[in-house]
Design a protein around this motif. Sequence first.
Motif, PDB file in Angstrom:
ATOM      1  N   GLY A 106       0.829  -1.185   0.000  1.00 39.06           N
ATOM      2  CA  GLY A 106       0.000   0.000   0.000  1.00 39.06           C
ATOM      3  C   GLY A 106       0.874   1.249   0.000  1.00 39.06           C
ATOM      4  N   SER A 107       0.250   2.400  -0.012  1.00 36.18           N
ATOM      5  CA  SER A 107       1.001   3.651  -0.084  1.00 36.18           C
ATOM      6  C   SER A 107       1.433   4.171   1.277  1.00 36.18           C
ATOM      7  CB  SER A 107       0.191   4.714  -0.817  1.00 36.18           C
ATOM      8  OG  SER A 107      -1.050   4.887  -0.178  1.00 36.18           O
ATOM      9  N   GLY A 108       1.020   3.470   2.335  1.00 34.07           N
ATOM     10  CA  GLY A 108       1.550   3.776   3.658  1.00 34.07           C
ATOM     11  C   GLY A 108       0.732   4.759   4.469  1.00 34.07           C
ATOM     12  N   THR A 109       0.966   4.717   5.776  1.00 35.64           N
ATOM     13  CA  THR A 109       0.430   5.709   6.723  1.00 35.64           C
ATOM     14  C   THR A 109       1.625   6.391   7.367  1.00 35.64           C
ATOM     15  OG1 THR A 109      -1.600   4.503   7.231  1.00 35.64           O
ATOM     16  CG2 THR A 109      -0.800   6.061   8.888  1.00 35.64           C
ATOM     17  N   ARG A 110       1.687   7.699   7.221  1.00 32.10           N
ATOM     18  CA  ARG A 110       2.779   8.444   7.845  1.00 32.10           C
ATOM     19  C   ARG A 110       2.330   8.887   9.231  1.00 32.10           C
ATOM     20  NH1 ARG A 110       7.479  10.261   6.427  1.00 32.10           N
ATOM     21  NH2 ARG A 110       7.128   9.874   4.205  1.00 32.10           N
TER      22      ARG A 110
ATOM     23  N   GLN B  42       5.154   7.235  -2.155  1.00 26.95           N
ATOM     24  CA  GLN B  42       4.427   6.059  -2.613  1.00 26.95           C
ATOM     25  C   GLN B  42       4.929   4.813  -1.903  1.00 26.95           C
ATOM     26  OE1 GLN B  42       3.932   5.534  -6.840  1.00 26.95           O
ATOM     27  NE2 GLN B  42       3.952   7.740  -7.232  1.00 26.95           N
ATOM     28  N   GLY B  43       4.194   3.739  -2.072  1.00 29.62           N
ATOM     29  CA  GLY B  43       4.626   2.460  -1.535  1.00 29.62           C
ATOM     30  C   GLY B  43       5.657   1.807  -2.439  1.00 29.62           C
ATOM     31  N   LEU B  44       6.080   0.620  -2.067  1.00 33.28           N
ATOM     32  CA  LEU B  44       7.074  -0.097  -2.855  1.00 33.28           C
ATOM     33  C   LEU B  44       6.385  -0.886  -3.958  1.00 33.28           C
ATOM     34  CD1 LEU B  44       8.314   0.222   0.142  1.00 33.28           C
ATOM     35  CD2 LEU B  44       9.933  -1.487  -0.643  1.00 33.28           C
ATOM     36  N   GLN B  45       7.026  -0.897  -5.117  1.00 32.84           N
ATOM     37  CA  GLN B  45       6.491  -1.615  -6.271  1.00 32.84           C
ATOM     38  C   GLN B  45       7.495  -2.673  -6.704  1.00 32.84           C
ATOM     39  OE1 GLN B  45       5.866   0.918  -9.682  1.00 32.84           O
ATOM     40  NE2 GLN B  45       4.950  -0.699 -10.903  1.00 32.84           N
ATOM     41  N   LEU B  46       7.021  -3.892  -6.929  1.00 33.51           N
ATOM     42  CA  LEU B  46       7.901  -4.977  -7.325  1.00 33.51           C
ATOM     43  C   LEU B  46       8.414  -4.756  -8.745  1.00 33.51           C
ATOM     44  CD1 LEU B  46       9.069  -7.804  -6.638  1.00 33.51           C
ATOM     45  CD2 LEU B  46       7.001  -8.775  -7.666  1.00 33.51           C
TER      46      LEU B  46
END
Lengths: 114, 116
Positions: A106-110, B42-46
Motif C-alpha cells: 500500500g502507499s503507507g500511513t505516515r 508512494q509504496g514499494l512496487q515490485l
Amino acid sequence: DSGVTQTPKHLITATGQRVTLRCSPRSGDLSVYWYQQSLDQGLQFLIQYYNGEERAKGNILERFSAQQFPDLHSELNLSSLELGDSALYFCASSAYLGTGEGYTFGSGTRLTVV
Amino acid sequence: AQSVTQLGSHVSVSEGALVLLRCNYSSSVPPYLFWYVQYPNQGLQLLLKYTSAATLVKGINGFEAEFKKSETSFHLTKPSAHMSDAAEYFCAIQRGVTGGGNKLTFGTGTQLKVEL
C-alpha cells in the motif's frame, strides 16, 4: 493503485496516545504484512497474518499489536506512543503465504508523534 | 539469518547511461531475491524477482537482474536511464523454501538520481 488500501494516509498524535492503522489487502490475497520504514532503521518487518492467524513476527514492540479480521482486513494498533515511533507504516499483501510471490504494498500511513 | 547489502546509498547517472545498482546477499539456504522501487510518497512496487528458475530475470520498465551464486550477487541493471527512473531502489531476500512465515528482509536502499 496497487489494490492495497491503507488509512489514514497521515496521522499526527501526541506522545502517550494510541492509534489504529487500517489495511485492506488486494482482493483475493490472504496474507497481510506490516512494515515500519524510518530513516535510521530502514524497512523493518513487524508482523504477518495469514487468513486471520499470526504467521510470523519480526521486530514488533510489545506496545504494538495487530490482528486480521474475517473479511481479511488488518489493523495495527500502536499504544503509549513515543517520539521514536514516528515513521511510515506500510501494509503489504500476497495471495498465499508469500514465499516467492513478492508482496503488493500500500502507499503507507505516515505517523508523526509530537 | 539472511541479509542483503546494497552498495552505495546514492547513485547518480546521466540520462541514457547504464544503470547499475548493486546487491549482495548472505543466506544459508537457497534464497529468493527481489528488487523493489519506491517513488516519493508512494509504496514499494515490485520490479522483478528471482525464484530459482532463470538466473537472468527481466522486470518492468526495462530493468533486469542476474543471480550469480558464485559472487552472491543480484545486481540490478538498465541499459539506458530515463529521468522517470529516479527513485529509491530496495533489494530484498527471502528463504527459498515453501511454507509460511518467510518474511522479506530489505536492504537499506539506493537512491538513484538521473541527471540531464
